[in-house]
Design a protein around this motif. Structure first.
Motif, mmCIF file in Angstrom:
data_model
loop_
_atom_site.group_PDB
_atom_site.id
_atom_site.type_symbol
_atom_site.label_atom_id
_atom_site.label_comp_id
_atom_site.label_asym_id
_atom_site.label_seq_id
_atom_site.Cartn_x
_atom_site.Cartn_y
_atom_site.Cartn_z
ATOM 1 N N PRO A 184 0.819 -1.206 0.000
ATOM 2 C CA PRO A 184 0.000 0.000 0.000
ATOM 3 C C PRO A 184 0.862 1.269 0.000
ATOM 4 N N ASP A 185 0.456 2.202 -0.814
ATOM 5 C CA ASP A 185 1.088 3.518 -0.934
ATOM 6 C C ASP A 185 2.486 3.500 -1.553
ATOM 7 N N GLU A 186 2.946 2.328 -2.023
ATOM 8 C CA GLU A 186 4.212 2.273 -2.776
ATOM 9 C C GLU A 186 3.889 2.111 -4.257
ATOM 10 N N SER A 187 4.372 3.038 -5.074
ATOM 11 C CA SER A 187 4.017 3.033 -6.496
ATOM 12 C C SER A 187 4.764 1.963 -7.274
ATOM 13 N N VAL A 188 4.068 1.357 -8.226
ATOM 14 C CA VAL A 188 4.695 0.466 -9.203
ATOM 15 C C VAL A 188 4.835 1.284 -10.487
ATOM 16 N N ASP A 189 6.075 1.388 -10.990
ATOM 17 C CA ASP A 189 6.340 2.200 -12.181
ATOM 18 C C ASP A 189 6.211 1.338 -13.430
ATOM 19 N N LEU A 190 5.234 1.657 -14.273
ATOM 20 C CA LEU A 190 5.031 0.879 -15.503
ATOM 21 C C LEU A 190 5.845 1.434 -16.664
ATOM 22 N N GLY A 191 6.551 2.545 -16.470
ATOM 23 C CA GLY A 191 7.237 3.206 -17.578
ATOM 24 C C GLY A 191 6.259 4.080 -18.349
ATOM 25 N N ASP A 192 6.776 4.814 -19.337
ATOM 26 C CA ASP A 192 5.965 5.724 -20.156
ATOM 27 C C ASP A 192 5.219 6.752 -19.291
ATOM 28 N N GLY A 193 5.765 7.043 -18.107
ATOM 29 C CA GLY A 193 5.178 8.063 -17.245
ATOM 30 C C GLY A 193 3.968 7.620 -16.449
ATOM 31 N N VAL A 194 3.759 6.296 -16.335
ATOM 32 C CA VAL A 194 2.575 5.791 -15.640
ATOM 33 C C VAL A 194 2.974 5.002 -14.387
ATOM 34 N N THR A 195 2.323 5.304 -13.272
ATOM 35 C CA THR A 195 2.514 4.518 -12.053
ATOM 36 C C THR A 195 1.158 4.031 -11.552
ATOM 37 N N VAL A 196 1.207 2.922 -10.799
ATOM 38 C CA VAL A 196 0.007 2.347 -10.200
ATOM 39 C C VAL A 196 0.277 2.191 -8.711
ATOM 40 N N THR A 197 -0.640 2.695 -7.894
ATOM 41 C CA THR A 197 -0.433 2.681 -6.448
ATOM 42 C C THR A 197 -1.696 2.184 -5.762
ATOM 43 N N ALA A 198 -1.540 1.224 -4.863
ATOM 44 C CA ALA A 198 -2.694 0.659 -4.156
ATOM 45 C C ALA A 198 -2.864 1.301 -2.784
ATOM 46 N N PHE A 199 -4.097 1.308 -2.312
ATOM 47 C CA PHE A 199 -4.310 1.575 -0.876
ATOM 48 C C PHE A 199 -5.449 0.690 -0.388
ATOM 49 N N PRO A 200 -5.432 0.322 0.912
ATOM 50 C CA PRO A 200 -6.428 -0.622 1.415
ATOM 51 C C PRO A 200 -7.825 -0.023 1.487
ATOM 52 N N VAL A 201 -8.814 -0.882 1.263
ATOM 53 C CA VAL A 201 -10.215 -0.474 1.240
ATOM 54 C C VAL A 201 -11.010 -1.446 2.104
ATOM 55 N N PRO A 202 -11.922 -0.945 2.955
ATOM 56 C CA PRO A 202 -12.745 -1.867 3.761
ATOM 57 C C PRO A 202 -13.762 -2.602 2.892
#
Ligand SMILES: [Zn+2]
Ligand SMILES: [Zn+2]
Ligand SMILES: [Zn+2]
Length: 329
Positions: A184-202
């Motif tokens: 959670p809250d650590e970005s995954v860098d996909l390249g081409d200027g795009v990142t994906v970041t998760a956070f927990p949800v109830p």
């Protein structure tokens, strides 16, 4: 009159990528080639709750209409992140409708000649272990696509569930998928200027925990929350989480408590669309946020274009997601 790939590009711009097979576009000159400089975008490839629309085995009027072609069918909620510059595609959630969903992405992938594509996407991010969100993984196995070390991102608990329970463990053991841990809250860098970041949800967390994803591109940020308990259970609040977000794709399972006779609002483990609109009305009206409902249950009257509920929602500045819609990143 556009021809060949120009026509194909036009179809794709209209969200009709699946029709490209009819557009006279040679495999080597797909519109993605012509548009290699296009910025990354998200294409919505599914919008229904886990049970689909028409819902499995349901004979209620709206499901019958969808089954008989009176109204459009929908696929189970999923997003594709498309990176045109590097011709890569990532999915968020992999649904029981994944076969059709890969067909909706043929125009942005590099297709093999005359054989099964062993890497039909470049990676998959999972939100949680409910059937609509991960069971499409089954098609990656030996019996079907037989991928090789396809990267799958999941939380530590979700990854443990997959690695230690069949049939999913076979995908890991045979090397069809390679599990990566989403922190959670650590970005995954996909390249081409795009990142994906998760956070927990109830959410109901029987087999796994649940996350939402923020997809950040060169110009815009999207939030994807297909499944969650009511917003009042969020900490930080939804409004805080929406700071800096341009487009929010939010759990629209139920429009109101009326569609579930015999159940109280408190019993429904999802925010109601009416409640969400009240919460976000100001931000949407000011133009600071675009809010799109996704993951609609078959009972939700807003599924049907022209219904009173859909008109009400649209008159307030909100929209319902549809397959093929694209959102620039
Ligand atoms: Zn769901
Ligand atoms: Zn139904
Ligand atoms: Zn769920």
């Amino acid at each position: 009159m556009p021809t060949g790939c120009a026509r194909a590009a036009e179809l794709r711009a209209l969200g009709l990528g699946a029709l490209l097979v009819f557009a006279g576009c040679a495999p080597g000159e797909s519109p993605a080639t012509a548009e290699a400089t296009r910025d990354p975008f998200v294409r919505i490839v599914g919008t229904a709750q886990d049970g689909g629309f028409p819902h499995a085995a349901c004979e209620h009027r709206a499901c019958r209409d969808a089954r008989e072609g009176v109204t459009p069918r929908r696929l189970v909620a999923s997003l594709a992140i498309v990176l045109p510059a590097s011709r890569r595609v990532f999915l968020i959630d992999v649904t029981p409708d994944v076969r059709e969903q890969l067909d909706l992405l043929r125009d942005v992938r590099s297709l093999p000649d005359d054989r099964v594509d062993r890497s039909p996407v470049d990676g998959i991010f999972l939100t949680h272990a409910h059937i609509g969100h991960y069971t499409g993984l089954a098609f990656l196995g030996f019996e079907a696509v037989h991928t090789r070390r396809l990267p799958v991102w999941a939380t530590a608990r979700m990854g443990d569930f997959l690695a230690n329970h069949g049939p999913w463990s076979q995908l890991v053991d045979l090397g069809n998928i390679e599990l990566n841990t989403v922190v959670p809250d650590e970005s995954v860098d996909l390249g081409d200027g795009v990142t994906v970041t998760a956070f927990p949800v109830p959410h109901r967390d029987e087999l796994s925990d649940t996350v939402a994803y923020v997809i950040a591109g060169p110009r815009r940020k999207l939030l994807f929350v297909p499944d969650t308990d009511k917003w009042s259970t969020w900490e930080p609040s939804l409004l805080d989480r929406l700071d800096g977000i341009d487009v929010a794709l939010l759990d629209g399972s139920f429009f109101s408590a009326r569609e579930l006779p015999g159940r109280s609002v408190e019993e429904i483990g999802h925010p109601l669309i009416g409640t969400t609109m009240d919460l976000l009305q100001e931000r949407v009206a000011s133009g600071a946020l675009e809010a799109v409902f996704i993951h609609l249950n078959h009972s939700n009257p807003a599924l049907v274009a022209g219904s009173a509920e859909r008109r009400q929602l649209e008159s307030r500045g909100f929209t319902v997601a549809h397959e093929g819609r694209e959102l620039e990143l």
